[in-house]
Design an enzyme around this catalytic site. Structure first.
Site, short mmCIF file in Angstrom:
data_model
loop_
_atom_site.label_atom_id
_atom_site.label_comp_id
_atom_site.label_asym_id
_atom_site.label_seq_id
_atom_site.Cartn_x
_atom_site.Cartn_y
_atom_site.Cartn_z
N ASP A 55 0.84 -1.20 0.00
CA ASP A 55 0.00 0.00 0.00
C ASP A 55 0.88 1.25 0.00
OD1 ASP A 55 0.85 -0.21 2.58
OD2 ASP A 55 -1.13 -0.06 3.52
N SER A 56 2.21 1.06 -0.03
CA SER A 56 3.11 2.18 -0.28
C SER A 56 2.85 2.76 -1.68
CB SER A 56 4.58 1.75 -0.14
OG SER A 56 4.81 0.55 -0.88
N ASP A 94 -1.04 -6.02 -0.09
CA ASP A 94 -1.51 -5.40 1.15
C ASP A 94 -3.02 -5.20 1.15
OD1 ASP A 94 0.58 -4.95 2.94
OD2 ASP A 94 1.27 -3.17 1.87
N LYS A 124 -1.38 -9.39 2.82
CA LYS A 124 -0.64 -8.97 4.02
C LYS A 124 -1.53 -8.02 4.82
CE LYS A 124 3.16 -6.12 3.81
NZ LYS A 124 2.73 -4.91 4.55
N GLU A 126 -1.57 -5.54 8.51
CA GLU A 126 -0.78 -4.91 9.58
C GLU A 126 -1.42 -5.17 10.94
OE1 GLU A 126 -0.02 -0.78 8.81
OE2 GLU A 126 0.87 -1.20 6.84
N GLU A 193 9.05 -4.28 10.59
CA GLU A 193 9.48 -2.98 10.06
C GLU A 193 10.02 -2.07 11.15
OE1 GLU A 193 6.78 -1.12 7.32
OE2 GLU A 193 7.92 0.75 7.28
O1 KIV Z 1 3.54 -1.09 1.65
C1 KIV Z 1 4.70 -1.47 1.67
O2 KIV Z 1 5.51 -1.18 0.79
C2 KIV Z 1 5.14 -2.28 2.81
C3 KIV Z 1 6.61 -2.50 2.97
C4 KIV Z 1 7.26 -1.27 3.46
C5 KIV Z 1 6.91 -3.67 3.83
O3 KIV Z 1 4.34 -2.71 3.57
#
Ligand code: KIV
Length: 275
Positions: A55-56, A94, A124, A126, A193
């Site tokens: 989600d980056s 994510d 994934k 969090e 992280e």
């Molecule tokens: O969203 C993302 O890129 C991440 C990484 C920083 C692990 O969750």
């Protein structure tokens, strides 16, 4: 210590089982983010083990300040673009903010949409204890889940800052407990992280599933970075843990400037570049 074998020679497709095998053999897992077809193809051709559709994307693709605004539809768009490019790597996506915290049924629906509409291999999430109901519900549908502990960017407004997490005993103890909960629930791996390297090492030794670090030292089972950061496409984000392998921003600017100069001076196209 005997040198670990290299997965690039042995596995034509990376699965969650392969990642487990790599941990057992002591072979480090290489993971990078990707959000589009062209970059994902380059990563897969290069032999990356895991592609994370993070989600980056909210930051590096859409220009938001945090990861919070990205939507499930947008994540599915990025994930399906990546999926069309990748043949070997495991694709993890994510679940975006607001699509799994409410209740476990909502979480399951979000995860199912990602799997059905993008063709990715895993999701994934969090958090630890507070999302364990969602984790279990998603796993019960046969969807592989990766955990994410430490600096969880979707909780940035709670943290108030992007500084290193779990430096105090209470938070470190909770992180270790959460790692065990995620493992017991059936997660296939955990991203750690921005936490102290010795804490990441402890967690990596305590759980049997692979732990992938970002800003968590090298005593973990693998590493992940945001592609745009490690290639130097982004320039303002420079945490200590980031190694820049390239200065692509400057290289692209050089090429674009040369192109503009050529267009303006009618040096492009030349006679061989026309019909
Ligand atoms: O969203 C993302 O890129 C991440 C990484 C920083 C692990 O969750």
């Amino acid at each position: 210590m005997q040198k670990a074998k290299d997965s690039r020679q042995f596995y034509s497709k990376i699965t969650t089982h392969v990642l487990q095998e790599m941990k057992l053999k002591g072979e480090k897992i290489a993971m990078l983010t990707a959000y589009d077809f062209s970059m994902a193809r380059i990563l897969d051709d290069s032999g990356i083990d895991v592609v994370l559709v993070g989600d980056s994307a909210s930051n590096v693709m859409a220009g938001h300040k945090t990861t919070l605004p990205i939507t499930l539809d947008e994540m599915i768009y990025h994930a399906s673009s990546v999926q069309r490019a990748v043949t070997r790597a495991l694709i993890v996506v994510d679940l975006p903010f607001g699509t799994y915290q409410g209740n476990s049924i909502e979480a399951l629906h979000s995860a199912i949409r990602i799997m059905k509409e993008s063709g990715a291999n895993a999701i994934k999430i969090e958090g630890g204890e507070e999302v364990i109901g969602s984790v279990k519900r998603i796993l019960s549908a046969g969807i592989p889940v990766m955990g994410h502990l430490g600096l969880t960017p979707q909780a940035i407004h709670k943290f108030g800052t992007y500084v290193v997490r779990a430096t105090e005993k209470d938070e470190a103890d909770k992180l270790v407990r959460d790692a065990h909960l995620l493992e017991e629930a059936g997660c296939f791996g955990i991203v750690l992280e921005k936490i102290p390297a010795n804490l990441a090492e402890l967690v990596t030794n305590e759980v049997k599933i692979p732990c992938i670090g970002i800003g968590a030292g090298n005593k973990v089972d693998g590493q992940v970075l945001v592609l745009h950061d490690m290639l130097g496409i982004t320039t303002k984000f420079s945490p200590r843990f980031l190694r820049r392998y390239h200065n692509l921003s400057e290289e692209i600017k050089g090429s674009v400037t040369a192109y503009i100069d050529d267009v303006k001076s009618v040096n492009f196209p030349n006679e061989r570049e026309q019909y």
